[in-house]
Design an enzyme around this catalytic site. Sequence first.
Site, PDB file in Angstrom:
ATOM      1  N   LYS A 174       0.245   0.437  14.940  1.00  0.00           N
ATOM      2  CA  LYS A 174       1.801   0.470  15.651  1.00  0.00           C
ATOM      3  C   LYS A 174       2.109  -0.569  16.424  1.00  0.00           C
ATOM      4  O   LYS A 174       3.174  -0.919  16.989  1.00  0.00           O
ATOM      5  CB  LYS A 174       2.150   1.826  16.316  1.00  0.00           C
ATOM      6  CG  LYS A 174       1.993   3.061  15.437  1.00  0.00           C
ATOM      7  CD  LYS A 174       3.150   2.943  14.498  1.00  0.00           C
ATOM      8  CE  LYS A 174       3.068   4.008  13.216  1.00  0.00           C
ATOM      9  NZ  LYS A 174       3.846   3.509  12.126  1.00  0.00           N
TER      10      LYS A 174
ATOM     11  N   PRO B 257      -5.330   0.982  18.182  1.00  0.00           N
ATOM     12  CA  PRO B 257      -4.998   0.404  16.901  1.00  0.00           C
ATOM     13  C   PRO B 257      -4.968   1.438  15.774  1.00  0.00           C
ATOM     14  O   PRO B 257      -4.743   1.184  14.637  1.00  0.00           O
ATOM     15  CB  PRO B 257      -5.925  -0.635  16.616  1.00  0.00           C
ATOM     16  CG  PRO B 257      -7.006  -0.208  17.375  1.00  0.00           C
ATOM     17  CD  PRO B 257      -6.571   0.569  18.434  1.00  0.00           C
TER      18      PRO B 257
ATOM     19  N   TYR C  61       3.401   6.819   9.859  1.00  0.00           N
ATOM     20  CA  TYR C  61       2.545   5.715   9.506  1.00  0.00           C
ATOM     21  C   TYR C  61       3.461   4.737   8.866  1.00  0.00           C
ATOM     22  O   TYR C  61       3.360   3.640   9.066  1.00  0.00           O
ATOM     23  CB  TYR C  61       1.376   6.109   8.436  1.00  0.00           C
ATOM     24  CG  TYR C  61       0.484   5.103   8.353  1.00  0.00           C
ATOM     25  CD1 TYR C  61      -0.917   5.425   9.190  1.00  0.00           C
ATOM     26  CD2 TYR C  61       0.590   4.049   7.396  1.00  0.00           C
ATOM     27  CE1 TYR C  61      -1.796   4.531   9.094  1.00  0.00           C
ATOM     28  CE2 TYR C  61      -0.501   3.112   7.681  1.00  0.00           C
ATOM     29  CZ  TYR C  61      -1.490   3.138   8.204  1.00  0.00           C
ATOM     30  OH  TYR C  61      -2.616   2.410   8.159  1.00  0.00           O
TER      31      TYR C  61
ATOM     32  N   TYR D 282      -9.975   5.450   6.511  1.00  0.00           N
ATOM     33  CA  TYR D 282     -10.055   5.845   7.978  1.00  0.00           C
ATOM     34  C   TYR D 282     -11.156   7.156   7.616  1.00  0.00           C
ATOM     35  O   TYR D 282     -11.085   8.158   7.244  1.00  0.00           O
ATOM     36  CB  TYR D 282      -8.970   6.612   8.298  1.00  0.00           C
ATOM     37  CG  TYR D 282      -7.589   5.560   8.824  1.00  0.00           C
ATOM     38  CD1 TYR D 282      -7.744   4.974  10.133  1.00  0.00           C
ATOM     39  CD2 TYR D 282      -6.936   5.174   7.660  1.00  0.00           C
ATOM     40  CE1 TYR D 282      -6.652   4.152  10.231  1.00  0.00           C
ATOM     41  CE2 TYR D 282      -5.828   3.933   8.194  1.00  0.00           C
ATOM     42  CZ  TYR D 282      -5.807   3.654   9.367  1.00  0.00           C
ATOM     43  OH  TYR D 282      -4.751   2.940   9.859  1.00  0.00           O
TER      44      TYR D 282
ATOM     45  N   HIS E 279       0.823  -1.141  -0.049  1.00  0.00           N
ATOM     46  CA  HIS E 279      -0.039  -0.013   0.013  1.00  0.00           C
ATOM     47  C   HIS E 279       0.807   1.384  -0.025  1.00  0.00           C
ATOM     48  O   HIS E 279       1.849   1.261   1.011  1.00  0.00           O
ATOM     49  CB  HIS E 279      -0.910   0.002   1.254  1.00  0.00           C
ATOM     50  CG  HIS E 279      -2.050  -0.837   1.032  1.00  0.00           C
ATOM     51  ND1 HIS E 279      -3.104  -0.877   1.820  1.00  0.00           N
ATOM     52  CD2 HIS E 279      -2.516  -2.008   0.256  1.00  0.00           C
ATOM     53  CE1 HIS E 279      -4.178  -1.736   1.390  1.00  0.00           C
ATOM     54  NE2 HIS E 279      -3.445  -2.447   0.546  1.00  0.00           N
TER      55      HIS E 279
END
Length: 389
Positions: free
Chosen positions: A296, A292, A384, A200, A72
């Site tokens: 991480k 979550p 990220y 998200y 991704h």
Amino acid sequence: MRTQVAIIGAGPAGLLLGQLLTKQGIDNVILERQTGEYVLGRIRAGVVEKGAADLLDAAGVGARMHREGLIHDGIEVAFGGERHRINFRELVGKSVIVYGQTEITRDLMEGRAAAGAPTIYEAEDVSLHDITGDKPRVRYKKDGAEHEIACDYIAGCDGYHGVSRKSIPDSVLRSFERVYPFGWLGILVEKPPVSDELIYASHERGFALCSMRSHTRSRLYIQCSLEDRVEDWSDERFYAELKRRLDGDAVARLQKGPSFEKSIAPLRSFVAEPMRHGRLFLAGDAAHIVPPTGAKGLNLAASDVYYLWQALSEFYKQGSKAGIDAYSARALARVWKAERFSWWMTSMLHRFPDSSGFEQKMQQAELAYLVSSPAAMTSLAENYVGLHY
């Protein structure tokens, strides 16, 4: 029994450390209180940072991840009925791999078996002794018989509820915690993902996440109350609520199917300091928990393992204790940065039950700033995909 490093816990952290040490010729034994089947049945995260992927390669177990994992190059952030893509590849030149933690655990188990390294499952009543002395020991029961392992060092990779952290005196250990007033209700379903990348979504009804484990398996979440019970949420109710929180295109692409796993996970942030006491090291969930939202948990465990692997390798190969003495400080420096990122993502995307109108406006402004500022998007992307070890 005698070994160099006794590892408590056969989750990803313990197995990865064991595999890396074995490749360095450092003897180790893993103790796990559950069965191997139980460990594989745990449903966990699925986003792998570049650093964690490199460690799996170093351990010799990354081939299937590269073959079956999904690369991704970004994520999508949705609010106000629109989606905004944050392109990691363009912003920071890195990507992440979507590959389930269950599959990582399976690969590590198979790698350890192939190496002939010992793992003792169903080890009961594990206790740690003389951890501040020169000759630490681990005692346990197996099939009704008592056993003892003499070792040089103990790696506590046995999670939040394990014995390792509890073996450090309260006078030494300091804990920091933030409990969030909501949880995630998640399902697994054999249907294609809503999007090629994770979505998200921030909505007035609460957060939602559209994730995946493969091209044919979706992992879907919605923010829920801590008072909710899984039994109260039929699949139809779940899908109806998820649709309310997604944009129109995502709703049109959502394929419903019967869930084969459904659970509610509370969210919290937790850190224990120090991560070393005498000859005992803490790694992974034994030392820290992250919500979550920032993906991480597994990756922080991997960075702990990296620092500990390097420290033990320096000791056994070079006779230096510098890495051992620096382990806690090095690991915690990265832990707190990941805690900050996970807290920030959680605070920005979720609806807090006691938030005021001002705080909700601040969330909206934060989201609007994020997707309009290359600097803000770069900061998210850098964190990220994973900060440097």
